[in-house]
Design a protein around this motif. Structure first.
Motif, PDB file in Angstrom:
ATOM      1  N   VAL A  19       0.827  -1.214   0.000  1.00  0.00           N
ATOM      2  CA  VAL A  19       0.000   0.000   0.000  1.00  0.00           C
ATOM      3  C   VAL A  19       0.856   1.257   0.000  1.00  0.00           C
ATOM      4  O   VAL A  19       1.912   1.305   0.627  1.00  0.00           O
ATOM      5  N   VAL A  20       0.381   2.242  -0.734  1.00  0.00           N
ATOM      6  CA  VAL A  20       0.923   3.605  -0.676  1.00  0.00           C
ATOM      7  C   VAL A  20      -0.025   4.407   0.193  1.00  0.00           C
ATOM      8  O   VAL A  20      -1.234   4.439  -0.065  1.00  0.00           O
ATOM      9  N   PHE A  21       0.500   5.050   1.216  1.00  0.00           N
ATOM     10  CA  PHE A  21      -0.375   5.611   2.249  1.00  0.00           C
ATOM     11  C   PHE A  21       0.087   7.000   2.673  1.00  0.00           C
ATOM     12  O   PHE A  21       1.265   7.221   2.939  1.00  0.00           O
ATOM     13  N   ASP A  22      -0.859   7.938   2.729  1.00  0.00           N
ATOM     14  CA  ASP A  22      -0.582   9.299   3.206  1.00  0.00           C
ATOM     15  C   ASP A  22      -1.871   9.855   3.803  1.00  0.00           C
ATOM     16  O   ASP A  22      -2.783  10.237   3.074  1.00  0.00           O
ATOM     17  N   TRP A  74      -9.047   7.880   7.518  1.00  0.00           N
ATOM     18  CA  TRP A  74      -8.024   7.121   8.235  1.00  0.00           C
ATOM     19  C   TRP A  74      -7.351   8.042   9.236  1.00  0.00           C
ATOM     20  O   TRP A  74      -6.794   9.064   8.871  1.00  0.00           O
ATOM     21  N   HIS A  75      -7.415   7.700  10.515  1.00  0.00           N
ATOM     22  CA  HIS A  75      -6.596   8.371  11.503  1.00  0.00           C
ATOM     23  C   HIS A  75      -5.145   7.947  11.288  1.00  0.00           C
ATOM     24  O   HIS A  75      -4.872   6.903  10.686  1.00  0.00           O
ATOM     25  N   ALA A  76      -4.216   8.739  11.793  1.00  0.00           N
ATOM     26  CA  ALA A  76      -2.799   8.438  11.622  1.00  0.00           C
ATOM     27  C   ALA A  76      -2.439   7.065  12.181  1.00  0.00           C
ATOM     28  O   ALA A  76      -1.546   6.395  11.677  1.00  0.00           O
ATOM     29  N   ASN A  77      -3.142   6.635  13.229  1.00  0.00           N
ATOM     30  CA  ASN A  77      -2.806   5.348  13.867  1.00  0.00           C
ATOM     31  C   ASN A  77      -3.769   4.220  13.480  1.00  0.00           C
ATOM     32  O   ASN A  77      -3.759   3.146  14.090  1.00  0.00           O
ATOM     33  N   ASP A  78      -4.612   4.444  12.477  1.00  0.00           N
ATOM     34  CA  ASP A  78      -5.590   3.420  12.097  1.00  0.00           C
ATOM     35  C   ASP A  78      -4.949   2.191  11.466  1.00  0.00           C
ATOM     36  O   ASP A  78      -5.574   1.125  11.406  1.00  0.00           O
ATOM     37  N   LEU A  79      -3.735   2.327  10.981  1.00  0.00           N
ATOM     38  CA  LEU A  79      -3.038   1.174  10.431  1.00  0.00           C
ATOM     39  C   LEU A  79      -2.496   0.252  11.524  1.00  0.00           C
ATOM     40  O   LEU A  79      -2.192  -0.916  11.265  1.00  0.00           O
ATOM     41  N   ASP A  80      -2.366   0.784  12.747  1.00  0.00           N
ATOM     42  CA  ASP A  80      -1.686   0.033  13.818  1.00  0.00           C
ATOM     43  C   ASP A  80      -2.281  -1.357  14.065  1.00  0.00           C
ATOM     44  O   ASP A  80      -1.531  -2.333  14.198  1.00  0.00           O
ATOM     45  N   PRO A  81      -3.608  -1.511  14.151  1.00  0.00           N
ATOM     46  CA  PRO A  81      -4.149  -2.863  14.380  1.00  0.00           C
ATOM     47  C   PRO A  81      -3.742  -3.857  13.289  1.00  0.00           C
ATOM     48  O   PRO A  81      -3.484  -5.032  13.572  1.00  0.00           O
ATOM     49  N   LEU A  82      -3.667  -3.393  12.049  1.00  0.00           N
ATOM     50  CA  LEU A  82      -3.266  -4.267  10.950  1.00  0.00           C
ATOM     51  C   LEU A  82      -1.772  -4.560  11.008  1.00  0.00           C
ATOM     52  O   LEU A  82      -1.335  -5.683  10.735  1.00  0.00           O
ATOM     53  N   LEU A  83      -0.983  -3.555  11.378  1.00  0.00           N
ATOM     54  CA  LEU A  83       0.462  -3.764  11.505  1.00  0.00           C
ATOM     55  C   LEU A  83       0.764  -4.728  12.647  1.00  0.00           C
ATOM     56  O   LEU A  83       1.714  -5.520  12.575  1.00  0.00           O
TER      57      LEU A  83
END
Length: 398
Positions: A167-170, A181-190
């Motif tokens: 993914v390309v993400f900004d 998307w909050h800045a930390n919304d990727l955290d659960p997936l990471l």
């Protein structure tokens, strides 16, 4: 990073090379794919970077290399892999399909929008090897009946349906609450998936000194600084929209790909007549619905229109004339740029959600995000006009 003929795209010129950082990213990415393509649980590779840092260019180059390896007759670890590149953006999808016509290893069916891909993989009970996602910050984070998406999060779905997701993400390019998307919304997936993160921080699009990029970054956070001058970048503020447009037309005649673009502050209803953007004495129509295979920015007749964030996001221009509409104002007490969501005409962007808490600060952020997208389109110049008189005078004073 681009050819003069197709500078509105992220396609590398034939004689251009990826930067050292982009080359390192491409190699790291292909290694990650090779290591994870047989894993039971998906691997997640995240490319982060601001607008203009070459994320799409390296993604396109890496995907082309992946597909060449997949379709190669000689045996290799990635031969026969079933891969897709998806983007939730009609105009960018057109560019990717154009790339397929120029590369013998690419097919148009390699490039799809996320919802049809998710629905098809689910229906056929099929798992892709690798899915590249450009502009992943545009992926939906709630159901959307209009787009026939019934899931809760498109990225989570793609991870369930693939061996590797890239993914390309900004988060500063999120434009609607339905894809917020909050800045930390990727955290659960990471936390759940094996992953790598790669940060791109070199600005390729805006060919200016750091002072200009810093000025834009400050503006899109509400801060005003003295207007910088750069020998490589033409940054100007205008008292009226007509001379700005005249200069854009002149730039377009000289080198092509100069366009007018604006914040979503002027009424527009799809397929209901012609709707106009006004900037002082200037009056131009909004971009029309584009049913052709050619992206808006590459069509010569669009010099007579004003593009929106939805037609220009992800693209390079040579010169961008940006109209800051009524939602972008100025507070003289704090000497700050302010935004007024009530004046923002793209109410679809603010479609109500009950799972994000107080939406007011998020609406403010979405408008600033849209300004960030618009102000980082021009490779060689940015021309500004503010509809709000107080902001216009303050910018001219800078």
């Amino acid at each position: 990073m681009t050819t003069s003929m197709s500078a509105a795209t992220f396609k590398l010129a034939a004689d251009a090379a990826l930067s050292p950082a982009q080359q390192a990213l491409e190699q790291q990415l292909l290694t990650f794919i090779t290591e994870h393509r047989h894993a039971e649980q998906a691997g997640l590779f995240v490319i982060r970077g601001d607008a203009g840092t070459g994320k799409s260019a390296v993604l396109a180059a890496a995907f082309a290399k992946l597909q060449a390896l997949s379709r190669q007759h000689d045996a290799n670890p990635l031969q026969g892999t079933n891969n897709y590149l998806t983007v939730n953006h009609n105009e960018m999808l057109k560019i990717y399909k154009q790339l397929a016509a120029d590369d013998p290893h690419l097919l148009k069916k390699d490039f799809q929008k996320p919802t049809p891909l998710i629905n098809r993989l689910t229906k056929t009970n099929h798992r892709a090897d690798v899915v590249f996602v450009d502009e992943a910050h545009l992926l939906l984070t709630q159901p959307d009946r209009y787009n026939r998406y019934t899931g809760q999060n498109q990225l989570a779905d793609l991870l369930n349906l693939s061996h590797v997701v890239v993914v390309v993400f900004d988060t500063r390019q999120v434009l609607k609450l339905k894809s917020y998307w909050h800045a930390n919304d990727l955290d659960p997936l990471l936390n759940r998936y094996s992953h790598q993160i790669f940060d791109l921080d070199q600005q390729f699009r805006v060919s200016a000194d750091a002072d200009v990029v810093n000025w834009i970054n400050a503006f899109t956070r509400g801060h005003l600084q003295p207007l910088p001058s750069s020998p490589n970048f033409d940054l100007r503020v205008f008292q009226d929209g007509q001379p700005l447009y005249d200069l854009i037309r002149q730039r377009d005649q000289q080198g092509g790909l100069a366009r007018m673009i604006a914040t979503a502050d002027f009424p527009y209803v799809v397929n209901h007549g012609t709707w106009y953007v006004t900037a002082g004495s200037l009056k131009l129509p909004w971009d029309k619905v584009n049913l052709t295979a050619e992206p808006w920015a590459l069509r010569p007749e669009t010099i007579n229109e004003v593009g929106s964030i939805y037609t220009i996001q992800g693209f390079d221009l040579n010169y961008a004339g940006v109209i800051l509409g009524p939602s972008v104002g100025y507070d003289p007490v704090s000497d700050r740029v302010i935004v007024k969501p009530a004046a923002y005409q793209d109410q679809e962007a603010f479609k109500r959600r009950n799972d994000l808490g107080n939406l007011d600060p998020l609406k403010v952020q979405l408008i600033f995000n849209s300004i960030n997208v618009l102000m980082k389109r021009g490779r060689h110049g940015l021309y500004l006009y503010a509809v709000d008189p107080a902001l216009r005078q303050r910018l001219l004073a800078l």
